[in-house]
Write an enzyme that holds these catalytic residues in place. Structure first.
Site, PDB file in Angstrom:
ATOM      1  N   HIS A  13     -23.941 -25.496  33.816  1.00 39.54           N
ATOM      2  CA  HIS A  13     -24.970 -24.858  33.000  1.00 39.54           C
ATOM      3  C   HIS A  13     -25.123 -25.650  31.709  1.00 39.54           C
ATOM      4  O   HIS A  13     -24.220 -25.662  30.876  1.00 39.54           O
ATOM      5  CB  HIS A  13     -24.584 -23.411  32.678  1.00 39.54           C
ATOM      6  CG  HIS A  13     -24.535 -22.530  33.886  1.00 39.54           C
ATOM      7  ND1 HIS A  13     -25.638 -22.250  34.648  1.00 39.54           N
ATOM      8  CD2 HIS A  13     -23.509 -21.863  34.465  1.00 39.54           C
ATOM      9  CE1 HIS A  13     -25.306 -21.442  35.645  1.00 39.54           C
ATOM     10  NE2 HIS A  13     -24.013 -21.195  35.560  1.00 39.54           N
ATOM     11  N   ASP A  61     -21.690 -13.752  37.812  1.00 35.24           N
ATOM     12  CA  ASP A  61     -22.395 -13.972  39.068  1.00 35.24           C
ATOM     13  C   ASP A  61     -21.918 -13.001  40.150  1.00 35.24           C
ATOM     14  O   ASP A  61     -22.713 -12.572  40.997  1.00 35.24           O
ATOM     15  CB  ASP A  61     -22.210 -15.410  39.543  1.00 35.24           C
ATOM     16  CG  ASP A  61     -23.164 -16.372  38.846  1.00 35.24           C
ATOM     17  OD1 ASP A  61     -24.160 -15.906  38.272  1.00 35.24           O
ATOM     18  OD2 ASP A  61     -22.913 -17.589  38.870  1.00 35.24           O
ATOM     19  N   GLU A 102     -17.398 -16.117  43.277  1.00 38.26           N
ATOM     20  CA  GLU A 102     -18.539 -15.537  42.571  1.00 38.26           C
ATOM     21  C   GLU A 102     -19.448 -14.732  43.492  1.00 38.26           C
ATOM     22  O   GLU A 102     -20.609 -14.482  43.145  1.00 38.26           O
ATOM     23  CB  GLU A 102     -19.341 -16.664  41.903  1.00 38.26           C
ATOM     24  CG  GLU A 102     -18.497 -17.517  40.968  1.00 38.26           C
ATOM     25  CD  GLU A 102     -19.288 -18.562  40.217  1.00 38.26           C
ATOM     26  OE1 GLU A 102     -19.868 -18.225  39.168  1.00 38.26           O
ATOM     27  OE2 GLU A 102     -19.331 -19.719  40.677  1.00 38.26           O
TER      28      GLU A 102
END
Length: 299
Positions: free
Chosen positions: A86, A217, A191
């Protein structure tokens, strides 16, 4: 309090007898019985875990200067979570931060953006002491990712000379590869509900060190966005912690930042802790200071 819990005798004991399980090579050889190499590479994150202590990480999302490692070491952290999934962090930035972090005594651990082998090998060759793989749902995927990170006989990582982890020295290759295999951390992120359902199989994979729950997530995939205090999350953590205990791995906590919840989940047995990130902490401190100043009476 949260700080008090750092020093309490933990309910979850780090693996000792089961360490052999974690160190079996692909050929079934117990790597703990191999002659120890002359080279010793320090990894503060691993050392904390093996001592039964909390291993505290801080996310690096915005910082690009190499002094961030020394700064966060001074603040009390054990590892940097350098985030290439990210954000816009480049390989070049990652490598420079990693080398400076190791020199400062804080472990550079990199979350890579995908499963391709070159994502892992480039940052490891550049100085990282661990790799975090996001969205690992199966044991087969975890096993392949381990093979990218570890040299034979533990994996199939390609060798290269002049590595920063050994100060670019020319040393016996067998000693170098064993020392690096012993030092690095391979972290897989769970996740999704599918990953939680398969956690026993994933935890059994040789060469995986940490099962890090990506709670944000996971909640999204469960249909409970943002509800990190949900009973569903607690049950998922219980499964992960139990599987880690059985298979000699370390359970990790990510995506939970409220102190009371962190204390609760650490009390359950979480040990590899992603504490926050540079952006969140900078914004929190900056907003608090601005709010304080704006509310001063200047009449």
């Amino acid at each position: 309090t949260l700080m008090r819990s750092f020093f309490l005798q933990p309910d979850f004991n780090p693996p000792t007898l089961t360490r052999t399980q974690r160190n079996l090579t692909a050929d079934g050889i117990d790597s703990t019985k191999r002659e120890k190499p002359m080279i010793q590479i320090r990894n503060a994150a691993r050392e904390r875990l093996e001592a039964g202590e909390l291993s505290l990480g801080i996310g690096v999302r915005q910082a690009r200067s190499v002094d961030v490692g020394r700064i966060m070491k001074t603040c009390g952290y054990d590892w940097l979570f350098i985030d290439m999934e990210h954000g816009s962090m480049s390989v070049d930035d990652t490598v420079q931060i990693s080398i400076a972090a190791s020199d400062a005594g804080i472990a550079p651990i990199v979350r890579v953006p995908g499963f391709q082998h070159f994502h892992a090998t480039r940052v490891l060759d550049g100085g990282a002491l661990g790799v975090v793989f996001p969205h690992v749902d199966t044991a087969e995927t975890a096993s392949e990712l381990v093979s990218f990170c570890r040299y034979p006989p533990d994996g199939h990582r390609s060798v290269v000379g002049a590595l920063p982890q050994i100060d670019f020295r020319a040393l016996p290759l067998s000693d170098v590869t064993q020392a690096i295999n012993d030092a690095i951390l391979v972290v897989v992120m769970l996740e999704s509900p599918e990953a939680i359902d398969r956690v026993e199989e994933i935890a059994a994979v040789r060469g995986v060190d940490v099962l890090l729950v990506g709670t944000g997530d996971l909640c999204m995939e469960m249909g409970i966005p943002g509800q990190v205090d949900s009973r569903k999350v607690v049950r998922a953590y219980e499964k992960v912690i139990a599987a880690c205990h059985t298979h000699g791995k370390y359970p990790g906590l990510g995506g939970v930042y409220k102190p009371e919840l962190m204390e609760r989940y650490i009390g359950m047995g979480m040990r590899f802790i992603l504490s926050s990130n540079d952006l969140a902490m900078m914004m929190e401190a900056s907003m608090n200071r601005a709010s304080f100043l704006r509310n001063l009476n200047v009449d």
